[in-house]
Design an enzyme around this catalytic site. Sequence first.
Site, PDB file in Angstrom:
ATOM      1  N   GLU A 287       0.857  -1.193   0.000  1.00 32.71           N
ATOM      2  CA  GLU A 287       0.000   0.000   0.000  1.00 32.71           C
ATOM      3  C   GLU A 287       0.891   1.241   0.000  1.00 32.71           C
ATOM      4  O   GLU A 287       2.005   1.234   0.518  1.00 32.71           O
ATOM      5  CB  GLU A 287      -0.935  -0.023   1.218  1.00 32.71           C
ATOM      6  CG  GLU A 287      -0.260  -0.256   2.556  1.00 32.71           C
ATOM      7  CD  GLU A 287       0.318   1.000   3.177  1.00 32.71           C
ATOM      8  OE1 GLU A 287      -0.046   2.105   2.709  1.00 32.71           O
ATOM      9  OE2 GLU A 287       1.113   0.879   4.109  1.00 32.71           O
ATOM     10  N   PHE A 288       0.356   2.315  -0.584  1.00 31.01           N
ATOM     11  CA  PHE A 288       1.071   3.593  -0.636  1.00 31.01           C
ATOM     12  C   PHE A 288       0.159   4.696  -0.103  1.00 31.01           C
ATOM     13  O   PHE A 288      -0.018   5.733  -0.734  1.00 31.01           O
ATOM     14  CB  PHE A 288       1.516   3.896  -2.064  1.00 31.01           C
ATOM     15  CG  PHE A 288       2.397   2.836  -2.669  1.00 31.01           C
ATOM     16  CD1 PHE A 288       3.743   2.775  -2.369  1.00 31.01           C
ATOM     17  CD2 PHE A 288       1.872   1.885  -3.527  1.00 31.01           C
ATOM     18  CE1 PHE A 288       4.552   1.787  -2.913  1.00 31.01           C
ATOM     19  CE2 PHE A 288       2.670   0.893  -4.082  1.00 31.01           C
ATOM     20  CZ  PHE A 288       4.020   0.850  -3.780  1.00 31.01           C
ATOM     21  N   LEU A 289      -0.430   4.442   1.047  1.00 29.26           N
ATOM     22  CA  LEU A 289      -1.431   5.356   1.591  1.00 29.26           C
ATOM     23  C   LEU A 289      -0.795   6.425   2.469  1.00 29.26           C
ATOM     24  O   LEU A 289       0.146   6.162   3.213  1.00 29.26           O
ATOM     25  CB  LEU A 289      -2.462   4.586   2.418  1.00 29.26           C
ATOM     26  CG  LEU A 289      -3.136   3.389   1.749  1.00 29.26           C
ATOM     27  CD1 LEU A 289      -4.203   2.828   2.672  1.00 29.26           C
ATOM     28  CD2 LEU A 289      -3.728   3.781   0.406  1.00 29.26           C
TER      29      LEU A 289
ATOM     30  N   PHE B 169       7.864  17.184  -1.164  1.00 28.05           N
ATOM     31  CA  PHE B 169       8.622  16.656  -0.038  1.00 28.05           C
ATOM     32  C   PHE B 169       9.918  17.419   0.206  1.00 28.05           C
ATOM     33  O   PHE B 169      10.676  17.071   1.102  1.00 28.05           O
ATOM     34  CB  PHE B 169       8.909  15.156  -0.190  1.00 28.05           C
ATOM     35  CG  PHE B 169       7.730  14.293   0.126  1.00 28.05           C
ATOM     36  CD1 PHE B 169       7.587  13.721   1.367  1.00 28.05           C
ATOM     37  CD2 PHE B 169       6.736  14.075  -0.819  1.00 28.05           C
ATOM     38  CE1 PHE B 169       6.485  12.945   1.670  1.00 28.05           C
ATOM     39  CE2 PHE B 169       5.631  13.295  -0.531  1.00 28.05           C
ATOM     40  CZ  PHE B 169       5.506  12.732   0.723  1.00 28.05           C
TER      41      PHE B 169
ATOM     42  N   CYS C  43       4.990   4.962   9.832  1.00 24.68           N
ATOM     43  CA  CYS C  43       5.575   4.384   8.616  1.00 24.68           C
ATOM     44  C   CYS C  43       7.038   4.774   8.399  1.00 24.68           C
ATOM     45  O   CYS C  43       7.929   3.947   8.573  1.00 24.68           O
ATOM     46  CB  CYS C  43       4.733   4.789   7.403  1.00 24.68           C
ATOM     47  SG  CYS C  43       3.100   4.010   7.367  1.00 24.68           S
TER      48      CYS C  43
ATOM     49  N   LYS D 164       0.734  14.339  11.769  1.00 21.64           N
ATOM     50  CA  LYS D 164       0.494  15.103  10.557  1.00 21.64           C
ATOM     51  C   LYS D 164      -0.958  15.552  10.563  1.00 21.64           C
ATOM     52  O   LYS D 164      -1.796  14.964  11.274  1.00 21.64           O
ATOM     53  CB  LYS D 164       0.774  14.256   9.310  1.00 21.64           C
ATOM     54  CG  LYS D 164      -0.136  13.051   9.164  1.00 21.64           C
ATOM     55  CD  LYS D 164       0.112  12.302   7.861  1.00 21.64           C
ATOM     56  CE  LYS D 164      -0.325  13.110   6.659  1.00 21.64           C
ATOM     57  NZ  LYS D 164      -0.234  12.328   5.408  1.00 21.64           N
TER      58      LYS D 164
END
Length: 437
Positions: free
Chosen positions: A149-151, A250, A261, A324
């Site tokens: 996953e890239f959530l 970024f 993560c 965040k």
Amino acid sequence: MRLTVIGTGYVGAVHAACMAHIGHQVLGVDVDPDRIAALTAGRPPFYEPGLAGMLKRTVDAGRLRFSTSVAEAVRFATMHFVCVGTPQLPGADAADLRHVEAAVERLAAHLPGGAESVLVVGKSTVPVGTAERLAGRLGTAADVAWNPEFLREGRAVQDTMCPQRIVVGVPTARAEARLREVYAPLTAVGVPFIATDPATAELVKLASNSFLATKISFINAMAEICDGTGADVLTLAEAMGADPRIGPRFLVPGLGFGGSCLPKDIRAFAARAEELGLGESVAFLRQIDEINTRQRRRTVELAERLVAGSFPGRRVAVLGAAFKPGSDDVRDSPALAVAEAVRGRGAQVCVHDPEAADNARVAHPALRFAPDVTKTCDRADVVLHLTEWPQYRELDPVALASVVRTPAIVDARHTLDPKAWQAAGWTLCAPGRPRLG
């Protein structure tokens, strides 16, 4: 298609709801009965924008339901997505795979032997080689694929429904075909589908997170250089980001990354490389981690300078507790690390967060919390802006100046308008920027 999702945390609950939303019949499974009860009632057990509505719609439509029974999951479907957590091992840098291994063991206990149609699909972030090892455990009972996953927390629903890519590591053409069918509603609208071997798929997630962490820590290292030379890190980042080979995303200086993560993933990646005798290849990740941690100390030092070098007896207001914005997750929160460090130096600390206060209160009971910004900043000697929630960016510096004892603020996230705050009489400090006021 019928599929199950084993584990209903941040990744699993979102994946289950989104797969049901695009038309699949989904059963979510978790060992926590309270979580299952909440999800069955359409209530996500954590804050994630857009999830509550999608969860309720899919549950009400009958496409999504939940259970604590793995045996029921095996009866329900022959495709099982494993979405359990892989935290950092206590006292070590390696990933703790106990939850993944336990989920596979529970599946194995109920799978019939030689069930070639069964496909176990890992979505958890794991060290390279995990899929191969689990496939050996399951033998002929199931194929094992990996689908990282890239959530982003706060955007997890959006990232699932409109992903930048779908990556699957598959052992057979049959497994690839089945996963293409699962994601057909997304690939039909142009989402790239990348099929590879399981080891490469595992590495895609680790390498991607490592690259993002490197980019963040690089610009924070440049902020340190700017502090020592009088240069402006925001202009530096803008000029660097204008180069299409680098790009602006970024490349944002500030307090650094946290959460569940990036920090543990880069540590686990370095630890696994060392196990394989390849530690030199990613030795720089140790430095990336150290740079990131150092931003917390530097923020404390900035605040200390604004209170004449002494915290004891000072009142410090902290804006932000979540790691965040858009999330109530406080795991490895840079904001709370700073708040605790300031409290440890003798300050009276009061914290506000629009979503994460309850979780932060449980994790950090020694800190004091207030229900709104005004109460948080009451008679404060310095204000620390540590999580970039939009509502903090919209604060009126004139009104807030009438609440605090001393109009001094550290903008550790570079999202406040320095000219507006300076015009309202504030002294504003930010990492890598000249002091204003």
